[in-house]
Design a protein around this motif. Structure first.
Motif, PDB file in Angstrom:
ATOM      1  N   LEU A   1       0.824  -1.213   0.000  1.00 40.21           N
ATOM      2  CA  LEU A   1       0.000   0.000   0.000  1.00 40.21           C
ATOM      3  C   LEU A   1       0.855   1.260   0.000  1.00 40.21           C
ATOM      4  O   LEU A   1       0.407   2.326  -0.428  1.00 40.21           O
ATOM      5  CB  LEU A   1      -0.921   0.003   1.229  1.00 40.21           C
ATOM      6  CG  LEU A   1      -1.918  -1.169   1.339  1.00 40.21           C
ATOM      7  CD1 LEU A   1      -2.695  -1.072   2.655  1.00 40.21           C
ATOM      8  CD2 LEU A   1      -2.874  -1.165   0.156  1.00 40.21           C
ATOM      9  N   GLY A   2       2.101   1.135   0.471  1.00 35.59           N
ATOM     10  CA  GLY A   2       2.969   2.294   0.590  1.00 35.59           C
ATOM     11  C   GLY A   2       3.832   2.574  -0.616  1.00 35.59           C
ATOM     12  O   GLY A   2       4.718   3.445  -0.557  1.00 35.59           O
ATOM     13  N   ARG A   3       3.585   1.876  -1.731  1.00 28.28           N
ATOM     14  CA  ARG A   3       4.477   2.071  -2.878  1.00 28.28           C
ATOM     15  C   ARG A   3       4.410   3.484  -3.450  1.00 28.28           C
ATOM     16  O   ARG A   3       5.331   3.916  -4.145  1.00 28.28           O
ATOM     17  CB  ARG A   3       4.168   1.049  -3.969  1.00 28.28           C
ATOM     18  CG  ARG A   3       2.756   1.074  -4.527  1.00 28.28           C
ATOM     19  CD  ARG A   3       2.532  -0.152  -5.426  1.00 28.28           C
ATOM     20  NE  ARG A   3       1.208  -0.198  -6.025  1.00 28.28           N
ATOM     21  CZ  ARG A   3       0.136  -0.694  -5.428  1.00 28.28           C
ATOM     22  NH1 ARG A   3       0.234  -1.153  -4.177  1.00 28.28           N
ATOM     23  NH2 ARG A   3      -1.023  -0.736  -6.046  1.00 28.28           N
ATOM     24  N   ASP A   4       3.331   4.217  -3.155  1.00 27.93           N
ATOM     25  CA  ASP A   4       3.222   5.601  -3.622  1.00 27.93           C
ATOM     26  C   ASP A   4       3.100   6.591  -2.467  1.00 27.93           C
ATOM     27  O   ASP A   4       2.725   7.738  -2.677  1.00 27.93           O
ATOM     28  CB  ASP A   4       2.001   5.753  -4.545  1.00 27.93           C
ATOM     29  CG  ASP A   4       2.187   5.031  -5.868  1.00 27.93           C
ATOM     30  OD1 ASP A   4       3.266   5.183  -6.475  1.00 27.93           O
ATOM     31  OD2 ASP A   4       1.269   4.295  -6.268  1.00 27.93           O
ATOM     32  N   SER A   5       3.432   6.133  -1.271  1.00 27.51           N
ATOM     33  CA  SER A   5       3.281   6.986  -0.083  1.00 27.51           C
ATOM     34  C   SER A   5       4.499   6.838   0.823  1.00 27.51           C
ATOM     35  O   SER A   5       4.730   5.760   1.387  1.00 27.51           O
ATOM     36  CB  SER A   5       2.004   6.622   0.679  1.00 27.51           C
ATOM     37  OG  SER A   5       1.975   7.260   1.942  1.00 27.51           O
ATOM     38  N   PHE A   6       5.241   7.903   0.960  1.00 31.47           N
ATOM     39  CA  PHE A   6       6.410   7.893   1.842  1.00 31.47           C
ATOM     40  C   PHE A   6       6.009   7.595   3.281  1.00 31.47           C
ATOM     41  O   PHE A   6       6.656   6.803   3.970  1.00 31.47           O
ATOM     42  CB  PHE A   6       7.112   9.250   1.745  1.00 31.47           C
ATOM     43  CG  PHE A   6       8.317   9.388   2.628  1.00 31.47           C
ATOM     44  CD1 PHE A   6       9.419   8.570   2.478  1.00 31.47           C
ATOM     45  CD2 PHE A   6       8.347  10.361   3.634  1.00 31.47           C
ATOM     46  CE1 PHE A   6      10.532   8.705   3.299  1.00 31.47           C
ATOM     47  CE2 PHE A   6       9.448  10.498   4.457  1.00 31.47           C
ATOM     48  CZ  PHE A   6      10.544   9.670   4.292  1.00 31.47           C
ATOM     49  N   LEU A   7       4.915   8.197   3.758  1.00 32.89           N
ATOM     50  CA  LEU A   7       4.477   7.985   5.136  1.00 32.89           C
ATOM     51  C   LEU A   7       4.047   6.539   5.377  1.00 32.89           C
ATOM     52  O   LEU A   7       4.313   5.966   6.439  1.00 32.89           O
ATOM     53  CB  LEU A   7       3.336   8.943   5.490  1.00 32.89           C
ATOM     54  CG  LEU A   7       3.718  10.422   5.567  1.00 32.89           C
ATOM     55  CD1 LEU A   7       2.485  11.265   5.891  1.00 32.89           C
ATOM     56  CD2 LEU A   7       4.804  10.648   6.618  1.00 32.89           C
ATOM     57  N   MET A   8       3.384   5.916   4.396  1.00 37.52           N
ATOM     58  CA  MET A   8       2.970   4.530   4.540  1.00 37.52           C
ATOM     59  C   MET A   8       4.182   3.604   4.575  1.00 37.52           C
ATOM     60  O   MET A   8       4.203   2.607   5.304  1.00 37.52           O
ATOM     61  CB  MET A   8       2.034   4.127   3.409  1.00 37.52           C
ATOM     62  CG  MET A   8       1.364   2.780   3.600  1.00 37.52           C
ATOM     63  SD  MET A   8       0.199   2.758   4.984  1.00 37.52           S
ATOM     64  CE  MET A   8      -1.186   3.631   4.254  1.00 37.52           C
TER      65      MET A   8
END
Length: 450
Positions: A148-155
């Motif tokens: 899920l975090g592949r496009d979210s630094f925070l994730m």
């Protein structure tokens, strides 16, 4: 697998709860005849009767238990480094700087400390199995969050935090559990086994992720799916492991504690502490920093070189077994620190001269040093451990070691002020001082056990 324990003359591990039961009738424990209610002792007893619930499993019938635990630890180690060779891809995909890229790797440390301080004491009080096994399952969940975090630094940061929390429990508590499953007199063998399988797992993640990326599959999805599937399939088997902690009327306090026996304090402060702070300071630079800072010299092969560096670092920890077997745990510690220092020298040369090939032998030296210090430290302390606080003691070793995972971000942060070459030279000098101290301590015979 199970049979009645009536009339058995050996240690009995109950197949109902997994506890080690001491009968209420007179028995001989370590040469002393006395009546003993259930205690924390896991020592074998010569007994005339057994009052534990049936059916029961004798200690001689539990040879597969260390293997089951070892696979669980390996899967956690594997999950920890699935994302490591992909850092260069995350850097490009999310347009991150060096420090932000290193933060994805090192936020893991915060997760470790969120659990490690209490994991040992909790397992000493409530048991190894109930503390450890759920966190193995959580490793699979963390892999799914990374998707899920592949496009979210925070994730990505949150997922890596979860992986740290998992490692904080499983590596520390697992090491104590392994020593108890293998029994008294096998502390060093258990320490080497738990260390080797963890590092072997660390080394599985990078080549599998690199292979998936080279085959053209989505590297931000399928490496994590594979790890999650394997882990979730194996977790149910871990519930078959026996509980090695039995419960007394006066359980140990549920608070952070070192768990260091009084007789081991001198060894702990003068030998173990100065060495273990390098346990992850060495390999974290090889896993996460060196491949990133030399990536400009290897366009098109960044993931491959990162995977090779990560795998060599992790699997070189397997050198701990023959090294410790040949020269002993006490002598292995200064030798490992010298090897790690040389590894830093080679990594610094690789960055300063763009001779990226030096990263690979540096990985061997840094990984071998890390595994050897870990196994030697756990073994030396394990031989002196109080069974009632063994979990806390093993967790303490990792509490000292894991701040080193922040070494890449420390070096890039300092390097932004002084220049990265100067920062690398500085940390190499500190490692040299630590190695010199260890050699001096060894020559003065500071340690209390061989």
């Amino acid at each position: 697998m199970f049979e009645s324990c009536r009339g058995r003359q050996d240690l009995v591990i109950c197949g109902v709860s997994g506890g080690v039961y001491a009968p209420q009738t007179p028995q001989i424990v370590l040469g002393t005849s006395h009546r003993c209610p259930p205690t924390r002792s896991t020592s074998a007893a010569i007994r005339s009767d057994c009052s534990c619930p049936e059916p029961c499993q004798t200690a001689s019938m539990t040879k597969s238990n260390p293997l089951l635990l070892a696979i669980g630890v390996l899967l956690v180690g594997y999950g920890t480094n699935v994302s490591t060779p992909l850092l260069v891809l995350y850097k490009e995909r999310l347009d991150l700087g060096d420090s932000a890229t290193m933060a994805i790797f090192t936020v893991y440390v915060l997760g470790i400390f969120a659990t490690l301080l209490l994991a040992g004491p909790v397992s000493d009080r409530f048991g190894r199995r109930i503390t450890c096994v759920p966190f193995v399952a959580l490793s699979a969940l963390a892999s799914l969050v990374l998707i899920l975090g592949r496009d979210s630094f925070l994730m990505l940061l949150f997922a890596r935090f979860l992986l740290g929390a998992v490692s904080g429990v499983v590596l520390g508590v697992g090491a104590a559990w392994m020593q108890e499953l293998m029994g008294p007199g096998h502390e060093q063998r258990a320490a080497v086994l738990s260390t080797v399988v963890a590092y072997f797992g660390f080394g599985l993640g990078p080549p599998i992720s690199a292979l998936i990326e080279q085959l053209g599959a989505d590297p931000f999805v399928w490496p994590y799916v594979l790890h999650a599937a394997l882990t979730l399939a194996f977790v149910p088997l871990m519930f078959r492991l026996p509980e090695t902690v039995t419960f007394s009327e006066r359980p140990p306090p549920l608070r952070p504690q070192l768990g260091v026996p009084p007789l081991a304090l001198r060894t702990f402060w003068l030998v173990i502490v100065p060495a273990t702070i390098w346990v992850f300071s060495f390999p974290s630079t090889s896993f996460a920093l060196f491949p990133v800072i030399v990536s400009d010299a290897i366009p098109g092969y960044e993931v491959v070189v990162a995977a090779a560096s990560g795998t060599l670092t992790a699997w070189s920890a397997l050198l701990a077994r023959p090294i410790i077997a040949r020269i002993g745990a006490r002598a292995s510690i200064p030798l490992a620190l010298i090897a790690g220092t040389i590894g830093y020298v080679l990594g610094t040369i690789a960055f300063a001269t763009d001779a990226w090939g030096f990263v690979l032998p540096a990985a061997v030296l840094l990984g071998g040093a890390s595994g050897t210090i870990t196994a030697a430290s756990l073994g030396v302390l394990g031989e002196m451990a109080d069974p009632a606080t063994r979990g806390a003691l093993n967790s303490t070793v990792f509490i000292l070691a894991y701040p080193g995972m922040a070494m890449p971000i420390v070096l890039t942060s300092v390097g932004s002020i002084t220049g990265l070459t100067a920062a690398l030279v500085g940390v190499t000098l500190l490692a040299t001082i630590a190695a010199a101290w260890a050699v001096t301590a060894f020559r003065r015979n500071v340690t209390l056990v061989a």
